[in-house]
Design an enzyme around this catalytic site. Structure first.
Site, short mmCIF file in Angstrom:
data_model
loop_
_atom_site.label_atom_id
_atom_site.label_comp_id
_atom_site.label_asym_id
_atom_site.label_seq_id
_atom_site.Cartn_x
_atom_site.Cartn_y
_atom_site.Cartn_z
N LYS A 168 0.77 -1.22 -0.05
CA LYS A 168 -0.05 0.06 0.15
C LYS A 168 0.90 1.13 0.21
O LYS A 168 0.40 2.19 -0.38
CB LYS A 168 -1.04 -0.12 1.36
CG LYS A 168 -2.02 -0.89 1.11
CD LYS A 168 -3.14 -0.81 1.98
CE LYS A 168 -4.27 -1.74 1.20
NZ LYS A 168 -5.53 -1.79 2.08
N LYS B 203 -5.03 -10.43 -5.98
CA LYS B 203 -6.08 -10.53 -5.19
C LYS B 203 -7.25 -9.50 -5.43
O LYS B 203 -7.11 -8.27 -6.03
CB LYS B 203 -5.85 -10.32 -3.59
CG LYS B 203 -5.95 -9.37 -2.94
CD LYS B 203 -6.03 -9.33 -1.48
CE LYS B 203 -6.30 -8.05 -0.80
NZ LYS B 203 -7.31 -7.65 0.07
N LYS C 33 -10.99 -4.02 -2.97
CA LYS C 33 -12.01 -2.81 -3.02
C LYS C 33 -11.55 -1.67 -3.64
O LYS C 33 -12.17 -0.93 -4.35
CB LYS C 33 -12.56 -2.39 -1.44
CG LYS C 33 -13.32 -3.46 -0.74
CD LYS C 33 -13.71 -2.60 0.46
CE LYS C 33 -14.02 -3.48 1.67
NZ LYS C 33 -12.61 -3.62 2.39
N1 AQP Z 1 -9.62 -11.09 -2.34
C1 AQP Z 1 -9.86 -11.67 -0.99
N2 AQP Z 1 -9.95 -12.76 -0.86
C2 AQP Z 1 -10.55 -13.37 0.15
N3 AQP Z 1 -10.85 -12.97 1.43
C3 AQP Z 1 -10.38 -11.03 1.32
N4 AQP Z 1 -10.50 -10.43 2.00
C4 AQP Z 1 -10.20 -9.09 1.53
N5 AQP Z 1 -9.84 -9.54 0.08
C5 AQP Z 1 -9.90 -10.86 -0.04
C6 AQP Z 1 -10.88 -10.20 3.41
O1 AQP Z 1 -12.11 -9.72 3.66
C7 AQP Z 1 -11.93 -9.14 4.95
C8 AQP Z 1 -12.26 -7.82 5.01
O2 AQP Z 1 -11.31 -6.97 4.21
P1 AQP Z 1 -10.77 -5.47 4.49
O3 AQP Z 1 -12.13 -4.79 4.53
O4 AQP Z 1 -10.16 -5.56 5.84
O5 AQP Z 1 -9.82 -5.15 3.46
P2 AQP Z 1 -8.43 -5.81 2.87
O6 AQP Z 1 -8.03 -6.93 3.46
O7 AQP Z 1 -7.58 -4.64 2.94
O8 AQP Z 1 -9.01 -5.80 1.46
P3 AQP Z 1 -9.76 -5.16 0.39
O9 AQP Z 1 -11.13 -5.75 0.75
O10 AQP Z 1 -9.36 -5.43 -1.04
O11 AQP Z 1 -9.78 -3.71 0.81
P4 AQP Z 1 -8.62 -2.40 0.21
O12 AQP Z 1 -8.50 -2.57 -1.31
O13 AQP Z 1 -9.27 -1.41 0.76
O14 AQP Z 1 -7.35 -3.06 0.89
C9 AQP Z 1 -10.63 -9.55 5.75
O15 AQP Z 1 -10.77 -10.55 6.36
C10 AQP Z 1 -9.81 -9.86 4.37
O16 AQP Z 1 -8.98 -10.79 4.65
#
Ligand code: AQP
Length: 328
Positions: free
Chosen positions: A111, A193, A196
């Site tokens: 990030k 992966k 969001k």
């Molecule tokens: N691609 C994924 N496959 C499986 N699990 C996933 N998680 C995130 N991406 C995947 C799981 O979803 C939960 C919530 O995630 P988060 O809101 O903490 O965000 P993150 O892990 O940083 O990933 P995101 O959703 O892609 O958000 P951004 O882009 O903002 O970083 C967690 O349990 C995570 O493991």
């Protein structure tokens, strides 16, 4: 009864990766354990955000928790910032965390795009806030996707260090990472992966995408030229990812799906997956629209903050006592 804590960031609408990797487990666990699920809005501040949008998305994610089937009578649903104990506990834990261990966090490297010099301090220390989120609730289990495994290890290390140096205060938590779907990949780039905050809108399927958009996204999803529906993440990451999504949304095992589509080709497979996804999301979307502006979400969050605050404050008090912070 076991204690469970987890959360999602309101950095955008929940996508199928979040659902398959983590939130699907929340729904099941609420029947088996004492569960706390939060919207981690303070984590969302680690990268620049539009303030009004952050407010809306915080409520969106809370409404989505309810729409996917979380029941506030069974699980405590709250917003991280509504329980101030999280930030104080994070500070106390920062004082025992080491720069070296935080520098090794892969998510920070990704990030901050490799530039630690210009990265925000919050982005650097956010895994400690996450540790505070978990440890305050004495959680035994933390349902997460695979990307959070390293942060969970850090949480365990911090808890063990604190218990060793200041006396037994924390339960050592374990991650609950699903066997299938722990890392859902981006539709347009299946070696990365699903995320969001991806720049391309073809990266993910949001839980709130309408049928037309779902159709377009799945049609455009990257596969390979073999035209054989076979689960082989290394050589066929795109089709294997779609098989994982299909299997978790339909409840049909991957091997049954491979048989079903043997000799059929990608066209029919994608057509059916579009249908499965639309039908799976339809009731969730309907419930979201019923709830989002009804006032019910705010009510649930208020009650959740009270319940969560009681548990968190008990642990915080033990932390203060153990570290020599005077209490009156
Ligand atoms: N691609 C994924 N496959 C499986 N699990 C996933 N998680 C995130 N991406 C995947 C799981 O979803 C939960 C919530 O995630 P988060 O809101 O903490 O965000 P993150 O892990 O940083 O990933 P995101 O959703 O892609 O958000 P951004 O882009 O903002 O970083 C967690 O349990 C995570 O493991």
């Amino acid at each position: 009864m076991e204690r469970v804590l987890s959360g999602a960031q309101p950095t955008g609408l929940i996508h199928l990766g979040n659902y398959v990797g983590a939130l699907r487990q929340y729904v099941q666990l609420q029947h088996e354990a004492d569960c706390y699920f939060c919207v981690v809005n303070l984590h969302a501040l680690t990268l620049p955000r539009d303030p009004q949008e952050l407010k809306e998305k915080t409520l969106d994610v809370a409404a989505l928790y309810l729409a996917i089937g979380l029941d506030p009578k069974k699980a405590t649903i709250f917003v991280q910032s509504h329980v101030p104990a999280h930030t104080e506990a994070a500070w106390l834990l920062q004082c025992i965390a080491r720069v070296g261990e935080l520098s090794r966090m892969v998510q920070f490297k990704e990030k901050s795009k490799g530039s630690a010099e210009s990265a925000g301090v919050g982005l650097f220390t956010y895994p400690v806030l996450q540790a505070a989120d978990i440890l305050l609730y004495q959680a035994n289990k933390v349902p997460v996707g695979e990307d959070q495994k390293q942060h969970l290890e850090l949480t365990r290390d911090l808890a063990e260090r604190f218990n060793r140096d200041y006396g037994e205060v924390f339960t050592i938590p374990e991650p609950l990472i699903p066997k299938i779907g722990a890392r859902i990949m981006a539709l347009d780039e299946p070696t990365k992966k699903m995320s969001k905050s991806a720049e391309s809108k073809w990266n993910n399927i949001s839980i709130m995408d309408d049928p037309k958009l779902i159709e377009k996204k799945i049609k455009r999803a990257v596969t390979d030229s073999e035209n054989q529906v076979r689960f082989d993440p290394e050589n066929k990451p795109g089709i294997s990812n779609l098989l994982t999504i299909y299997s978790t949304l339909s409840g049909i095992s991957i091997s049954e799906l491979e048989k079903k589509y043997d000799g059929v080709g990608y066209g029919q497979f994608k057509k059916d997956l579009i249908e499965v996804t639309i039908e799976f999301l339809r009731p969730i979307q309907e419930r979201f629209h019923e709830l989002r502006h009804s006032g019910y979400v705010e009510e649930v969050l208020k009650e959740g903050a009270e319940r969560a605050g009681k548990v968190a404050n008990q642990t915080l008090s033990k932390m203060r006592e153990a570290m020599g912070i005077i209490q009156i």
